[in-house]
Design a protein around this motif. Sequence first.
Motif, short mmCIF file in Angstrom:
data_model
loop_
_atom_site.label_atom_id
_atom_site.label_comp_id
_atom_site.label_asym_id
_atom_site.label_seq_id
_atom_site.Cartn_x
_atom_site.Cartn_y
_atom_site.Cartn_z
N ASP A 1 38.71 19.31 2.72
CA ASP A 1 38.46 18.46 4.09
C ASP A 1 36.93 18.61 4.39
OD1 ASP A 1 41.04 17.76 4.37
OD2 ASP A 1 41.73 19.23 5.53
N HIS A 2 36.49 19.71 3.77
CA HIS A 2 35.15 19.91 4.02
C HIS A 2 34.18 19.53 2.88
CE1 HIS A 2 37.07 23.08 6.78
NE2 HIS A 2 35.80 22.83 7.35
N LEU A 3 34.58 18.72 2.07
CA LEU A 3 33.55 18.21 1.14
C LEU A 3 32.91 16.85 1.72
CD1 LEU A 3 35.65 18.00 -2.45
CD2 LEU A 3 33.71 19.51 -1.88
N ASP A 4 31.70 17.06 1.57
CA ASP A 4 30.73 15.66 2.20
C ASP A 4 30.97 14.58 1.17
OD1 ASP A 4 28.84 14.25 2.72
OD2 ASP A 4 27.45 15.85 3.26
N VAL A 5 31.86 13.75 1.72
CA VAL A 5 31.79 12.47 0.67
C VAL A 5 30.73 11.71 0.28
CG1 VAL A 5 32.30 10.87 2.91
CG2 VAL A 5 33.41 10.37 0.43
N ARG A 6 29.55 11.78 1.23
CA ARG A 6 28.46 11.11 0.92
C ARG A 6 27.78 11.92 -0.28
NH1 ARG A 6 23.28 12.22 2.01
NH2 ARG A 6 21.82 10.53 2.20
N LYS A 7 27.82 13.06 -0.18
CA LYS A 7 26.97 13.93 -1.31
C LYS A 7 27.66 13.88 -2.49
CE LYS A 7 25.34 18.54 -2.19
NZ LYS A 7 25.08 19.98 -1.84
N VAL A 8 28.85 13.66 -2.56
CA VAL A 8 30.00 13.74 -3.53
C VAL A 8 29.71 12.25 -4.31
CG1 VAL A 8 32.31 13.37 -4.51
CG2 VAL A 8 31.70 15.45 -3.03
N ALA A 9 29.58 11.26 -3.60
CA ALA A 9 29.79 9.95 -3.90
C ALA A 9 28.47 9.63 -4.48
CB ALA A 9 30.04 8.80 -2.66
N LEU A 10 27.18 9.90 -4.00
CA LEU A 10 25.91 9.43 -4.11
C LEU A 10 25.47 9.04 -5.56
CD1 LEU A 10 23.18 8.58 -3.15
CD2 LEU A 10 22.49 10.76 -2.89
#
Length: 260
Positions: free
Chosen positions: A81-90
């Motif tokens: 839940d705390h993973l930053d989807v933007r950071k992961v996806a970039l």
Amino acid sequence: MSTRKDIVQSVDRALTLLECLAEETDGLGVTELSNRLDLPKSTISRFLKTLLERQYIRQNPKTGRYQLGLRILYLYGSLMDHLDVRKVALPYLEALCRETNEVIHLCVRDGAEVVYVEKVESETTIRMHSKVGNRVLMHCTAVGKVLLSELEEDEVAGIISRKGMPRKTENTITDLNKLLTELSAVRSQGYAIDDIEHEEGIRCIGAPIRNHAGQIVAAISISGPTFRMTKERVEQELSLTIKYYAQLISSQLGYTCQRR
């Protein structure tokens, strides 16, 4: 930087015990754990009692073996839940941009609108109106359709009623029943298309990003001019490409890809 001298031995052993149990779906008994960790059974029993009390493990009533408990899922869920989807996806968005030479967006839903949270452009892409932080409506965008696609019909109707279905181009869907029919197709095919519905001369394809629970938490899209984003290219080539990258990102958020 920590060294072995800084390690709390009892904590280290307890975590190693949990890792051993994670490797064995049928569980392990006290003797097996004692042999694997090279520790006395009395020490293993104390660890097990503590972990049982905290619900990080459970004991199979039939076999007496110990297995991971449901409390482990709490930790896992909190991490995801705390993973930053933007950071992961970039990194994947950048790779997708290099592969397609088109504009790539990452979007989330905020109420009745789509919000662009990331945008990647290649040197060959034409300038589009979208930018990070912009908000657009859901009924006329590929990402919006993706984000609506697995909601109940009454929830979709409620969301749409807040902003209406204004016509952006002559292709814009302005009828709720037609939109619901399209959302059904999005669910079955795993992607959505904006067929010049939001911006003149621009065609887009979007796909869902899922979290560890399988919920759609974001959407990615490939956008470009219709002379490059032909229907044939979108449906035969880019539909496979975007679903592949969406699955890669989703897997980084803990989602185990399933046949949809």
